[in-house]
Write a protein that holds these residues in place. Structure first.
Motif, PDB file in Angstrom:
ATOM      1  N   ARG A   1     -63.524 -46.037  15.166  1.00 16.60           N
ATOM      2  CA  ARG A   1     -62.335 -46.886  15.264  1.00 16.60           C
ATOM      3  C   ARG A   1     -62.680 -48.330  14.938  1.00 16.60           C
ATOM      4  O   ARG A   1     -61.875 -49.041  14.345  1.00 16.60           O
TER       5      ARG A   1
ATOM      6  N   TYR B   1     -59.276 -44.861   2.752  1.00 20.45           N
ATOM      7  CA  TYR B   1     -58.396 -43.915   3.420  1.00 20.45           C
ATOM      8  C   TYR B   1     -58.763 -42.477   3.064  1.00 20.45           C
ATOM      9  O   TYR B   1     -58.740 -41.591   3.917  1.00 20.45           O
TER      10      TYR B   1
ATOM     11  N   SER C   1     -62.985 -48.398  11.148  1.00 19.40           N
ATOM     12  CA  SER C   1     -61.685 -48.321  10.470  1.00 19.40           C
ATOM     13  C   SER C   1     -60.977 -49.679  10.488  1.00 19.40           C
ATOM     14  O   SER C   1     -60.325 -50.043   9.512  1.00 19.40           O
TER      15      SER C   1
ATOM     16  N   SER D   1     -53.368 -48.594  16.836  1.00 18.18           N
ATOM     17  CA  SER D   1     -52.953 -47.229  17.175  1.00 18.18           C
ATOM     18  C   SER D   1     -53.524 -46.224  16.178  1.00 18.18           C
ATOM     19  O   SER D   1     -53.992 -45.150  16.573  1.00 18.18           O
ATOM     20  N   LEU D   2     -53.509 -46.567  14.900  1.00 15.58           N
ATOM     21  CA  LEU D   2     -54.104 -45.681  13.887  1.00 15.58           C
ATOM     22  C   LEU D   2     -55.607 -45.548  14.093  1.00 15.58           C
ATOM     23  O   LEU D   2     -56.164 -44.448  13.965  1.00 15.58           O
TER      24      LEU D   2
ATOM     25  N   GLY E   1     -56.154 -43.187  16.831  1.00 14.69           N
ATOM     26  CA  GLY E   1     -55.953 -41.812  16.368  1.00 14.69           C
ATOM     27  C   GLY E   1     -57.195 -41.271  15.678  1.00 14.69           C
ATOM     28  O   GLY E   1     -57.597 -40.118  15.897  1.00 14.69           O
TER      29      GLY E   1
ATOM     30  N   LEU F   1     -49.865 -51.290  15.130  1.00  8.80           N
ATOM     31  CA  LEU F   1     -49.982 -50.117  14.269  1.00  8.80           C
ATOM     32  C   LEU F   1     -51.433 -49.910  13.842  1.00  8.80           C
ATOM     33  O   LEU F   1     -51.941 -48.778  13.857  1.00  8.80           O
ATOM     34  N   ASP F   2     -52.118 -50.994  13.477  1.00 14.22           N
ATOM     35  CA  ASP F   2     -53.529 -50.888  13.077  1.00 14.22           C
ATOM     36  C   ASP F   2     -54.378 -50.304  14.198  1.00 14.22           C
ATOM     37  O   ASP F   2     -55.197 -49.410  13.975  1.00 14.22           O
TER      38      ASP F   2
END
Length: 159
Positions: free
Chosen positions: A102, A11, A105, A81-82, A85, A78-79
């Motif tokens: 992405r 992170y 990540s 969508s992050l 982002g 959520l995973d």
């Protein structure tokens, strides 16, 4: 290395990369002038822009999650969508770099296969292109008369 330490480092690396890419993208921009322009925007419109942007991010995240369900059932909305982002932030300075980031990540966060995730990105781009062509075709049909008036003969293409 413990999983929590490794995840914290991942992170931290993601945030550092995001900060570096944003700094690179905005290095020649007068941020005070941008702040003045943003400050002049009515608050209700700014709130609407933020809410709609987040809504579209979640909807695209959900669509991507559904595409990955067969090979990555552990990934949630959520995973994705992050990850999107991160994708959007990376695409500001380096277009299309976010597609790889992405996928990376999700590899870091959930252990999803990089090749399978990139394949789902290609499928998603194909869906985007299909819908773009459908809406373009519908738009051309709706404004056929205006196009024919502006460009004689183009109506034959819109039949």
């Amino acid at each position: 290395m413990p999983v929590q330490v490794r995840r914290a480092l991942q992170y931290a690396l993601s945030l550092a990369a995001m900060a570096a890419l944003l700094a690179w993208a905005f290095h020649a921009v007068d941020l005070r002038a941008v702040a003045v322009r943003i400050g002049a925007l009515p608050a209700r419109w700014a709130a609407l822009i933020v809410v709609l942007s987040l809504f579209t991010l979640v909807v695209r995240g959900w669509r991507w999650m559904v595409l990955m369900r067969p090979f990555a059932p552990q990934v949630n909305c959520l995973d994705t969508s992050l990850a999107l982002g991160i994708c959007y932030a990376a695409n500001v300075p380096v277009p299309r770099s976010g597609e790889l980031l992405r996928a990376v990540s999700l590899r870091w966060a959930k252990g999803v296969s990089l090749a399978a995730t990139l394949a789902s990105v290609v499928v998603e781009r194909g869906l985007d292109m299909t819908w773009l062509l459908v809406f373009l075709g519908v738009s051309l049909l709706l404004i056929r008369e205006q196009l024919e008036a502006a460009i004689p003969g183009v109506g034959l293409v819109c039949v």
